[in-house]
Motif scaffolding. Structure first.
Motif, short mmCIF file in Angstrom:
data_model
loop_
_atom_site.label_atom_id
_atom_site.label_comp_id
_atom_site.label_asym_id
_atom_site.label_seq_id
_atom_site.Cartn_x
_atom_site.Cartn_y
_atom_site.Cartn_z
N ILE A 15 0.83 -1.21 0.00
CA ILE A 15 0.00 0.00 0.00
C ILE A 15 0.86 1.25 0.00
O ILE A 15 0.65 2.17 -0.81
N VAL A 16 1.84 1.30 0.89
CA VAL A 16 2.68 2.50 1.01
C VAL A 16 3.52 2.71 -0.25
O VAL A 16 3.61 3.83 -0.78
N VAL A 17 4.12 1.65 -0.76
CA VAL A 17 4.94 1.78 -1.97
C VAL A 17 4.08 2.16 -3.18
O VAL A 17 4.45 3.05 -3.96
N ALA A 18 2.91 1.53 -3.32
CA ALA A 18 2.04 1.83 -4.47
C ALA A 18 1.52 3.26 -4.39
O ALA A 18 1.53 4.00 -5.38
N LEU A 19 1.07 3.69 -3.20
CA LEU A 19 0.60 5.07 -3.06
C LEU A 19 1.75 6.07 -3.23
O LEU A 19 1.56 7.15 -3.80
N GLY A 20 2.94 5.71 -2.73
CA GLY A 20 4.10 6.59 -2.91
C GLY A 20 4.46 6.75 -4.38
O GLY A 20 4.71 7.85 -4.87
N ALA A 21 4.45 5.63 -5.11
CA ALA A 21 4.75 5.70 -6.55
C ALA A 21 3.66 6.49 -7.28
O ALA A 21 3.97 7.32 -8.16
N PRO A 65 -1.11 8.03 9.14
CA PRO A 65 -0.83 9.39 8.65
C PRO A 65 -0.09 9.39 7.31
O PRO A 65 -0.37 10.23 6.45
N LEU A 66 0.82 8.43 7.13
CA LEU A 66 1.58 8.37 5.88
C LEU A 66 0.67 8.03 4.71
O LEU A 66 0.72 8.67 3.65
N VAL A 67 -0.19 7.04 4.89
CA VAL A 67 -1.14 6.65 3.84
C VAL A 67 -2.10 7.80 3.55
O VAL A 67 -2.42 8.09 2.40
N GLY A 68 -2.57 8.48 4.60
CA GLY A 68 -3.46 9.63 4.41
C GLY A 68 -2.81 10.73 3.62
O GLY A 68 -3.40 11.30 2.69
N LEU A 69 -1.57 11.06 3.95
CA LEU A 69 -0.84 12.11 3.24
C LEU A 69 -0.60 11.73 1.78
O LEU A 69 -0.85 12.53 0.87
N LEU A 70 -0.14 10.50 1.56
CA LEU A 70 0.10 10.07 0.18
C LEU A 70 -1.19 10.05 -0.63
O LEU A 70 -1.20 10.45 -1.80
N GLY A 71 -2.28 9.60 -0.01
CA GLY A 71 -3.56 9.58 -0.72
C GLY A 71 -4.03 10.97 -1.10
O GLY A 71 -4.56 11.17 -2.20
N VAL A 73 -2.08 13.57 -1.66
CA VAL A 73 -1.21 14.05 -2.74
C VAL A 73 -1.66 13.46 -4.07
O VAL A 73 -1.76 14.18 -5.08
N VAL A 74 -1.96 12.17 -4.08
CA VAL A 74 -2.44 11.53 -5.30
C VAL A 74 -3.75 12.17 -5.75
O VAL A 74 -3.94 12.50 -6.94
N ALA A 75 -4.68 12.37 -4.81
CA ALA A 75 -5.99 12.94 -5.15
C ALA A 75 -5.86 14.33 -5.72
O ALA A 75 -6.45 14.65 -6.76
N VAL A 76 -5.09 15.19 -5.07
CA VAL A 76 -5.02 16.59 -5.47
C VAL A 76 -4.24 16.78 -6.77
O VAL A 76 -4.69 17.48 -7.68
N PHE A 77 -3.08 16.14 -6.88
CA PHE A 77 -2.23 16.39 -8.05
C PHE A 77 -2.59 15.53 -9.25
O PHE A 77 -2.43 15.96 -10.39
N GLY A 78 -3.08 14.33 -9.05
CA GLY A 78 -3.39 13.45 -10.18
C GLY A 78 -4.69 13.78 -10.89
O GLY A 78 -4.88 13.42 -12.04
N GLY A 79 -5.59 14.47 -10.20
CA GLY A 79 -6.89 14.77 -10.79
C GLY A 79 -6.83 15.71 -11.96
O GLY A 79 -7.61 15.59 -12.91
N SER A 80 -5.93 16.66 -11.92
CA SER A 80 -5.82 17.63 -13.02
C SER A 80 -5.37 16.96 -14.32
O SER A 80 -5.99 17.15 -15.37
N PRO A 81 -4.30 16.15 -14.31
CA PRO A 81 -3.94 15.45 -15.54
C PRO A 81 -4.99 14.43 -15.98
O PRO A 81 -5.17 14.21 -17.16
N ALA A 82 -5.70 13.83 -15.00
CA ALA A 82 -6.77 12.90 -15.36
C ALA A 82 -7.88 13.63 -16.09
O ALA A 82 -8.40 13.15 -17.10
N ALA A 83 -8.25 14.81 -15.59
CA ALA A 83 -9.29 15.61 -16.25
C ALA A 83 -8.82 16.07 -17.63
O ALA A 83 -9.58 16.02 -18.60
N ALA A 84 -7.57 16.52 -17.72
CA ALA A 84 -7.04 16.98 -19.00
C ALA A 84 -7.01 15.84 -20.03
O ALA A 84 -7.34 16.03 -21.20
N THR A 85 -6.64 14.65 -19.58
CA THR A 85 -6.61 13.50 -20.48
C THR A 85 -8.01 13.12 -20.93
O THR A 85 -8.24 12.85 -22.12
#
Length: 198
Positions: A15-21, A65-71, A73-85
């Motif tokens: 979980i941590v490695v996948a969310l980190g990546a 806390p680590l999983v929450g933070l990584l999640g 980051v993924v939610a906030v930053f990945g959504g813009s490229p997902a919407a653009a795509t």
């Protein structure tokens, strides 16, 4: 260490490695919008969701806390490229971009000043990147906090705020496609966190 503890440790590591990546790839896709970063981010996010759905309920103290933070980051930053795509796949480059992050649409015929002149254009949906970041932050936060009903509030506020700009068909299509892609991405990232720390 028994077998159950070993399986739990492996599950949390996945979980941590996948969310980190996924977080690293999401930030890269946000800073340098390319599908080569987004698709692996989506794959690692899917892996995190699968792993989070299989780990036992005992959450290690440092993991939540680590999983929450990584999640987030993924939610906030990945959504813009997902919407653009999603917008690129659905609409291509059919609408010209504006100077302030919006799109240019034709002004209604009753608003033009010179008869026979080229149709005037105005920019709508300005500030979409900033609004999208706030939308994903609020959406992921409500799911992680265990209040998924908050999604309805987020969507309602965004819809009311953009209502006057949705008169042009291009703006409506862009608003719907972009909002859904952005929300789906944020909800997927929040789901990984919610399943892991339930």
């Amino acid at each position: 260490m028994n077998v159950v503890d070993a399986m739990s440790a492996v599950g949390w590591a996945v979980i941590v490695v996948a969310l980190g990546a996924s977080a690293v790839l999401s930030v890269l896709a946000y800073l340098r919008p390319r599908p080569i970063h987004l698709w692996p981010a989506a794959g690692t996010l899917a892996l995190a969701i699968v792993a989070a759905s299989t780990v036992p309920d005992d959450v290690p103290m440092v993991a939540a806390p680590l999983v929450g933070l990584l999640g987030m980051v993924v939610a906030v930053f990945g959504g813009s490229p997902a919407a653009a795509t999603a917008l690129q796949l659905a609409m291509g480059s059919s609408t010209p971009p504006g100077a302030h992050g919006g799109i240019l649409v034709a002004v209604r015929s009753d608003e033009t000043t010179a008869p026979g002149a080229a149709p005037a254009r105005r920019e709508v949906l300005r500030g979409g990147l900033t609004i999208g970041v706030l939308e994903r932050l609020a959406s992921a936060g409500t799911i992680i906090a265990g209040f998924p009903e908050g999604l309805a509030i987020v969507v309602a506020v965004k819809g009311v705020g953009r209502f006057t700009e949705l008169e042009a068909p291009e703006a409506r299509e862009r608003f719907i496609i972009g909002t859904f892609a952005s929300l789906i991405w944020a909800c997927a990232a929040a789901l990984a966190v919610h399943l892991a720390i339930r």
